[in-house]
Design a protein around this motif. Structure first.
Motif, PDB file in Angstrom:
ATOM      1  N   HIS A  62       2.447  -9.162  -2.117  1.00 38.37           N
ATOM      2  CA  HIS A  62       3.824  -8.965  -1.947  1.00 38.37           C
ATOM      3  C   HIS A  62       4.333 -10.250  -2.251  1.00 38.37           C
ATOM      4  O   HIS A  62       4.453 -11.227  -1.299  1.00 38.37           O
ATOM      5  CB  HIS A  62       4.129  -8.699  -0.432  1.00 38.37           C
ATOM      6  CG  HIS A  62       3.877  -6.897  -0.411  1.00 38.37           C
ATOM      7  ND1 HIS A  62       4.683  -6.287  -0.607  1.00 38.37           N
ATOM      8  CD2 HIS A  62       2.593  -6.481  -0.053  1.00 38.37           C
ATOM      9  CE1 HIS A  62       4.083  -4.897  -0.221  1.00 38.37           C
ATOM     10  NE2 HIS A  62       2.699  -5.348   0.194  1.00 38.37           N
ATOM     11  N   CYS A  70       9.939  -8.132  -4.965  1.00 39.20           N
ATOM     12  CA  CYS A  70       8.796  -8.237  -4.666  1.00 39.20           C
ATOM     13  C   CYS A  70       7.958  -7.400  -5.631  1.00 39.20           C
ATOM     14  O   CYS A  70       7.971  -6.283  -6.140  1.00 39.20           O
ATOM     15  CB  CYS A  70       8.382  -7.584  -3.276  1.00 39.20           C
ATOM     16  SG  CYS A  70       6.835  -7.355  -2.696  1.00 39.20           S
ATOM     17  N   GLY A  72       4.724  -6.214  -5.085  1.00 35.01           N
ATOM     18  CA  GLY A  72       3.869  -5.497  -4.221  1.00 35.01           C
ATOM     19  C   GLY A  72       4.592  -4.318  -3.552  1.00 35.01           C
ATOM     20  O   GLY A  72       3.802  -3.247  -3.493  1.00 35.01           O
ATOM     21  N   CYS A  73       5.682  -4.169  -3.634  1.00 38.22           N
ATOM     22  CA  CYS A  73       6.523  -3.046  -3.171  1.00 38.22           C
ATOM     23  C   CYS A  73       6.576  -2.134  -4.127  1.00 38.22           C
ATOM     24  O   CYS A  73       7.012  -2.511  -5.401  1.00 38.22           O
ATOM     25  CB  CYS A  73       7.858  -3.242  -2.475  1.00 38.22           C
ATOM     26  SG  CYS A  73       7.730  -4.071  -0.769  1.00 38.22           S
ATOM     27  N   CYS A  89      10.045  -9.173   1.457  1.00 41.32           N
ATOM     28  CA  CYS A  89      10.376  -7.686   1.558  1.00 41.32           C
ATOM     29  C   CYS A  89      10.079  -7.266   2.890  1.00 41.32           C
ATOM     30  O   CYS A  89       9.397  -7.946   3.833  1.00 41.32           O
ATOM     31  CB  CYS A  89       9.249  -7.122   0.664  1.00 41.32           C
ATOM     32  SG  CYS A  89       7.431  -7.029   0.928  1.00 41.32           S
TER      33      CYS A  89
HETATM   34 ZN   LIG Z   1       6.719  -6.046  -0.789  1.00 44.50          ZN
END
Ligand SMILES: [Zn+2]
Length: 114
Positions: A62, A70, A72-73, A89
């Motif tokens: 993230h 982000c 990672g999301c 995030c």
């Molecule tokens: Zn994230």
């Protein structure tokens, strides 16, 4: 008849219970009220690095891209198009909140209160 979705839901439930049971055990074995100092030290030496690795592994992806979104999301649909969360995030914000104030998790999930 058990469907694949039922089996997956059961597997996810067991995985979550396994992790929560592990956390309950570590919490109990490091409680100054329930455990002697030697046990606390032994458990802390073995389990703190594991917990740090788990948290680090959870948050490491993230991070912001060049636009501050982000990486990672997962993308989500917003107003008919795919969008991503701004960084920091919710994952990073919650992790930081719980690190600063560990008891705040019980405001979010009161049923987890020890
Ligand atoms: Zn994230």
């Amino acid at each position: 008849m058990t469907t694949i979705n039922d089996a997956l839901a059961r597997a996810h439930h067991l995985l979550q219970q396994d992790m929560l049971g592990y956390l309950d055990t570590v919490e109990h074995l490091t409680s100054e009220y329930d455990t002697d100092d030697d046990t606390i030290l032994t458990v802390a030496r073995t389990e703190v690095p594991r917990l740090i690795a788990a948290l680090r592994g959870t948050v490491t992806g993230h991070k912001p891209d060049l636009h501050g979104l982000c990486l990672g999301c997962p993308p989500t649909w917003v107003d008919g198009r795919l969008g991503r969360e701004a960084w920091p995030c919710p994952t990073i914000s919650r992790a930081q909140e719980f690190l600063k104030n560990p008891d705040s998790i019980y405001d979010s999930v009161p049923h987890e209160r020890p």
